[in-house]
Design an enzyme around this catalytic site. Structure first.
Site, PDB file in Angstrom:
ATOM      1  N   CYS A   1     -19.812   0.900  -1.278  1.00  0.00           N
ATOM      2  CA  CYS A   1     -20.081   0.101  -2.479  1.00  0.00           C
ATOM      3  C   CYS A   1     -21.405   0.430  -3.153  1.00  0.00           C
ATOM      4  CB  CYS A   1     -20.033  -1.383  -2.147  1.00  0.00           C
ATOM      5  SG  CYS A   1     -18.382  -1.913  -1.686  1.00  0.00           S
TER       6      CYS A   1
ATOM      7  N   LEU B   1     -17.528  -9.604  -0.621  1.00  0.00           N
ATOM      8  CA  LEU B   1     -17.570  -9.583   0.844  1.00  0.00           C
ATOM      9  C   LEU B   1     -18.429  -8.432   1.363  1.00  0.00           C
ATOM     10  CD1 LEU B   1     -15.713  -7.107   2.149  1.00  0.00           C
ATOM     11  CD2 LEU B   1     -13.862  -8.602   1.497  1.00  0.00           C
TER      12      LEU B   1
ATOM     13  N   ASP C   1       0.864  -1.188   0.000  1.00  0.00           N
ATOM     14  CA  ASP C   1       0.000   0.000   0.000  1.00  0.00           C
ATOM     15  C   ASP C   1       0.894   1.229   0.000  1.00  0.00           C
ATOM     16  OD1 ASP C   1      -3.249   0.392   0.925  1.00  0.00           O
ATOM     17  OD2 ASP C   1      -1.947   2.164   1.045  1.00  0.00           O
TER      18      ASP C   1
ATOM     19  N   LYS D   1     -22.091   4.103  -4.800  1.00  0.00           N
ATOM     20  CA  LYS D   1     -21.214   4.499  -5.923  1.00  0.00           C
ATOM     21  C   LYS D   1     -21.261   3.468  -7.044  1.00  0.00           C
ATOM     22  CE  LYS D   1     -17.129   2.018  -5.125  1.00  0.00           C
ATOM     23  NZ  LYS D   1     -16.503   1.086  -6.031  1.00  0.00           N
TER      24      LYS D   1
HETATM   25  C1  UDX Z   1     -22.321  -4.685  -0.197  1.00  0.00           C
HETATM   26  C2  UDX Z   1     -22.704  -6.058  -0.759  1.00  0.00           C
HETATM   27  O1  UDX Z   1     -23.637  -6.693   0.122  1.00  0.00           O
HETATM   28  C3  UDX Z   1     -21.464  -6.909  -0.922  1.00  0.00           C
HETATM   29  O2  UDX Z   1     -21.794  -8.164  -1.509  1.00  0.00           O
HETATM   30  C4  UDX Z   1     -20.479  -6.165  -1.812  1.00  0.00           C
HETATM   31  O3  UDX Z   1     -19.282  -6.894  -1.923  1.00  0.00           O
HETATM   32  C5  UDX Z   1     -20.176  -4.786  -1.240  1.00  0.00           C
HETATM   33  O4  UDX Z   1     -21.381  -4.066  -1.035  1.00  0.00           O
HETATM   34  P1  UDX Z   1     -21.683  -3.784   2.246  1.00  0.00           P
HETATM   35  O5  UDX Z   1     -21.449  -2.454   1.594  1.00  0.00           O
HETATM   36  O6  UDX Z   1     -20.708  -4.282   3.240  1.00  0.00           O
HETATM   37  O7  UDX Z   1     -21.776  -4.920   1.108  1.00  0.00           O
HETATM   38  O8  UDX Z   1     -23.087  -3.692   2.972  1.00  0.00           O
HETATM   39  P2  UDX Z   1     -24.503  -4.433   2.927  1.00  0.00           P
HETATM   40  O9  UDX Z   1     -24.597  -5.401   4.019  1.00  0.00           O
HETATM   41  O10 UDX Z   1     -24.833  -4.888   1.568  1.00  0.00           O
HETATM   42  O11 UDX Z   1     -25.445  -3.208   3.302  1.00  0.00           O
HETATM   43  C6  UDX Z   1     -25.500  -2.054   2.456  1.00  0.00           C
HETATM   44  C7  UDX Z   1     -26.420  -1.025   3.025  1.00  0.00           C
HETATM   45  O12 UDX Z   1     -27.770  -1.428   2.851  1.00  0.00           O
HETATM   46  C8  UDX Z   1     -26.250  -0.711   4.502  1.00  0.00           C
HETATM   47  O13 UDX Z   1     -26.293   0.693   4.666  1.00  0.00           O
HETATM   48  C9  UDX Z   1     -27.458  -1.378   5.132  1.00  0.00           C
HETATM   49  O14 UDX Z   1     -27.861  -0.717   6.307  1.00  0.00           O
HETATM   50  C10 UDX Z   1     -28.501  -1.229   4.037  1.00  0.00           C
HETATM   51  N1  UDX Z   1     -29.591  -2.208   4.095  1.00  0.00           N
HETATM   52  C11 UDX Z   1     -29.317  -3.539   3.950  1.00  0.00           C
HETATM   53  C12 UDX Z   1     -30.907  -1.782   4.251  1.00  0.00           C
HETATM   54  O15 UDX Z   1     -31.182  -0.582   4.376  1.00  0.00           O
HETATM   55  N2  UDX Z   1     -31.901  -2.721   4.274  1.00  0.00           N
HETATM   56  C13 UDX Z   1     -31.672  -4.047   4.138  1.00  0.00           C
HETATM   57  O16 UDX Z   1     -32.631  -4.819   4.158  1.00  0.00           O
HETATM   58  C14 UDX Z   1     -30.332  -4.469   3.978  1.00  0.00           C
END
Ligand code: UDX
Length: 437
Positions: free
Chosen positions: A264, A150, A30, A267
Site C-alpha cells: 500500500c 485495514l 476471484d 505504491k
Molecule cells: C497501511 C495503512 O496503515 C493502512 O491503514 C492501509 O489500509 C494500508 O496501508 P499496512 O500496509 O498493513 O497498512 O502497514 P502499516 O502498519 O501501515 O506499515 C507500513 C510500513 O511502515 C511497514 O513496512 C512498517 O514496518 C513501516 N513502519 C510503520 C515504520 O517503518 N515505522 C513506523 O513507525 C510504522
C-alpha cells in the site's frame, strides 16, 4: 444481507470472511481457481492472524461461499470490489485494469437496485468515471466508494471494528439510499460507535490516499531525523519519545528504521503523485517524491552499515538476515525493505541466509537466489553479521548471550531499533541501530 466480494486477496478474503462473521450471506469471487479452492475449503491462502478462525466458521455455517464465476454474484444486493490496484509497470501510476475488469464483468449481473461498492484504492476521479460507465449499461445499479483502512496483521479486527467508515456516494445531499444500504452492512460497527462520514466520490477516494500519504510522511520524517541524528550523535528514539508526547504529533508511526514497504504505502504515494501531475497540481505533492526518496535511502543505509560492520569486505561473508516480510504478523513481501536489503547484500557477494516466521515461501518465489532457513538458530549459526530487518516478536526477544554462542562474529545491525542495545553490547556484540549513537 446478500453480499458479493469481487477479488479475494489480502483485502477481499478478509472482507468476505468478516461480512459472513457479521451474519451476512456472502459469496467471494476471484479469477484464481487455486485461491478459490483453498478459501472454499476454509484455508486462508495467506497468513493473517485470526483469518483462519472466521473463515472456517463462516464456510462451515454455509454463509460464506467462493466461486470463480461472477454470475454467482448475481443475487447480491451489495457488491464490494476489492481487487488490486498495483503500480503500473514502468510508471508511478496505479494499474486500474483489474478494477475496470471487475466493474465490466459485474455489469451484466446486477439486480435492480444493486449497490456496487468500490473498496480498492484508486486515483481520485475513478469512482465517477466508473459510475458513468455503469449508468450506461446497468442504470438500475448505483456506485459507492468505501475505502478500506485495514492494516495487515490486524486486518480481521480492523474490518470487524473499523475506526471510521467513509462512504463516497453519488449525491451526498440526496435520498441517502446508498448510505442506508451501507449502514445495514456495517450495523454492528455503527452501533459500537464507529464514526461514519458520508461524502462525495472524490473526497472518499482522497481520504484513503491522504491517510496513507500522511503515514508515509510521518515515517520518512522520523527517518530524516535519524539521518541527522547519525551525524550528530543524537538518539532518534529518545527524540521520537520526546516529540511524541506532544498530542498534536503523537508517538505512533515515528519508529525510525529501514522504512516502509508493503502493498500500500509505497505504491499509493507514487500513484497519488502521478494523479496530481495529471491534474496539473504536481507541485502540491512534490514533497511525496522526497518522502519516497528518504524511505528508499534507508534500505541503502542498512546495506552500507552492514558493509561497514564487516570492515568493507562482504564477499563470502555469512550474513544472517532476520525477517523478509515488510512488517511482522504478515507473510507479505511486496516492496519489502527487508527483502531488498537481503538481495542487495547477496549482490555484493555475501552468503546471505534469510529467515522469517511466515514469509519464506513468498520470498523464495520472488528471489530464489537467496538461501532460506526456517529456524532462527540455523540462520545465526556461523554468521559473521546479523541484520534484524523485520521486528518479529521472536527476533525482539532474542537473547544476546545465547545468540553469541551461535555466530562466528558478534556483529548486529538493528535496522528497526528494537533491541536493548546496552544488553547486547554487554554480551560482547557490536551493535548499530538507525539514528542511534
Ligand atoms: C497501511 C495503512 O496503515 C493502512 O491503514 C492501509 O489500509 C494500508 O496501508 P499496512 O500496509 O498493513 O497498512 O502497514 P502499516 O502498519 O501501515 O506499515 C507500513 C510500513 O511502515 C511497514 O513496512 C512498517 O514496518 C513501516 N513502519 C510503520 C515504520 O517503518 N515505522 C513506523 O513507525 C510504522
Amino acid at each position: 444481507m446478500r453480499i458479493s466480494v469481487i477479488g479475494c486477496g489480502y483485502l477481499g478474503a478478509v472482507h468476505a470472511s468478516a461480512m459472513a462473521e457479521l451474519g451476512h450471506e456472502v459469496v467471494g469471487v476471484d479469477i484464481d481457481a487455486a485461491k478459490v479452492a483453498e478459501l472454499a475449503a476454509g484455508r486462508p491462502p495467506f497468513f493473517e492472524p485470526g483469518l483462519a478462525e472466521i473463515l472456517t466458521s463462516a464456510t462451515a455455517s454455509g454463509r460464506l461461499r467462493f466461486s470463480t464465476d461472477i454470475a454467482d454474484a448475481a443475487d447480491a444486493e451489495v457488491h464490494f470490489v476489492a481487487v488490486g490496484t498495483p503500480q503500473s509497470a514502468g510508471t508511478n501510476a496505479a494499474d486500474l485494469s483489474y478494477v475496470d475488469a471487475a466493474f465490466a464483468a459485474l455489469a451484466p449481473h446486477l439486480a435492480d437496485g444493486a449497490l456496487v461498492v468500490g473498496k480498492s484504492t484508486v486515483p481520485v476521479g475513478t469512482a465517477s468515471r466508473l459510475a458513468e460507465l455503469l449508468a450506461a449499461v446497468a442504470p438500475q445499479a448505483e456506485v459507492a466508494w468505501n475505502p478500506e483502512f485495514l492494516r495487515e496483521g490486524f486486518a480481521v479486527r480492523d474490518t470487524l471494528e473499523p475506526d471510521r467508515l467513509v462512504y463516497g456516494v453519488r449525491d451526498p445531499g440526496g435520498d441517502g439510499r446508498a448510505a442506508s444500504v451501507l449502514d445495514r452492512v456495517y450495523r454492528a460497527a455503527i452501533e459500537a460507535g464507529a464514526p461514519r462520514i458520508v461524502t462525495d466520490y472524490a473526497t472518499a477516494e482522497l481520504v484513503k490516499v491522504a491517510a496513507n500519504a500522511f503515514l508515509a510522511t510521518k515515517i520518512s520524517f522520523i527517518n530524516a531525523m535519524a539521518e541527522i541524528a547519525d551525524v550528530t550523535g543524537a538518539d532518534v528514539t529518545a527524540l521520537a519519545d520526546a516529540i511524541g508526547h506532544d498530542a498534536r504529533i503523537g508517538r505512533r508511526f515515528l519508529n525510525a528504521g529501514v522504512g516502509f514497504g508493503g502493498g500500500c504505502l509505497p505504491k499509493d504515494i507514487r500513484a497519488f503523485t502521478a494523479r496530481a501531475e495529471e491534474l496539473g497540481r504536481g507541485e502540491s505533492l512534490a514533497f511525496l517524491r522526497e518522502v519516497d526518496a528518504i524511505n528508499l535511502r534507508q534500505r541503502q543505509r542498512v546495506v552500507d552499515l552492514a558493509v561497514a560492520a564487516l570492515g568493507g569486505q562482504v564477499h563470502r561473508k555469512r550474513i544472517a538476515v532476520l525477517g523478509v516480510t515488510f512488517k511482522p504478523e504478515s507473510d507479505d513481501v511486496r516492496d519489502s525493505p527487508a527483502l531488498d536489503v537481503a538481495v542487495q547484500l547477496k549482490g555484493l557477494g555475501a552468503d546471505v541466509v534469510a529467515t522469517d516466521p511466515e514469509g519464506i515461501e513468498n520470498a523464495r518465489a520472488r528471489h530464489p537466489q537467496l538461501d532460506y532457513v526456517s529456524s532462527t538458530r540455523e540462520a545465526l549459526r556461523g554468521a559473521d553479521l546479523v541484520v534484524l530487518v523485520t521486528e518479529w516478536r521472536e527476533y525482539r526477544a532474542l537473547d544476546p548471550v545465547d545468540s553469541a554462542r551461535l555466530v562466528a562474529g558478534r556483529r548486529i545491525i538493528d535496522a528497526r531499533n528494537v533491541l536493548d542495545a546496552a544488553a547486547w553490547r554487554a554480551a560482547g556484540w557490536e551493535l548499530r541501530g538507525i539514528g542511534r549513537p
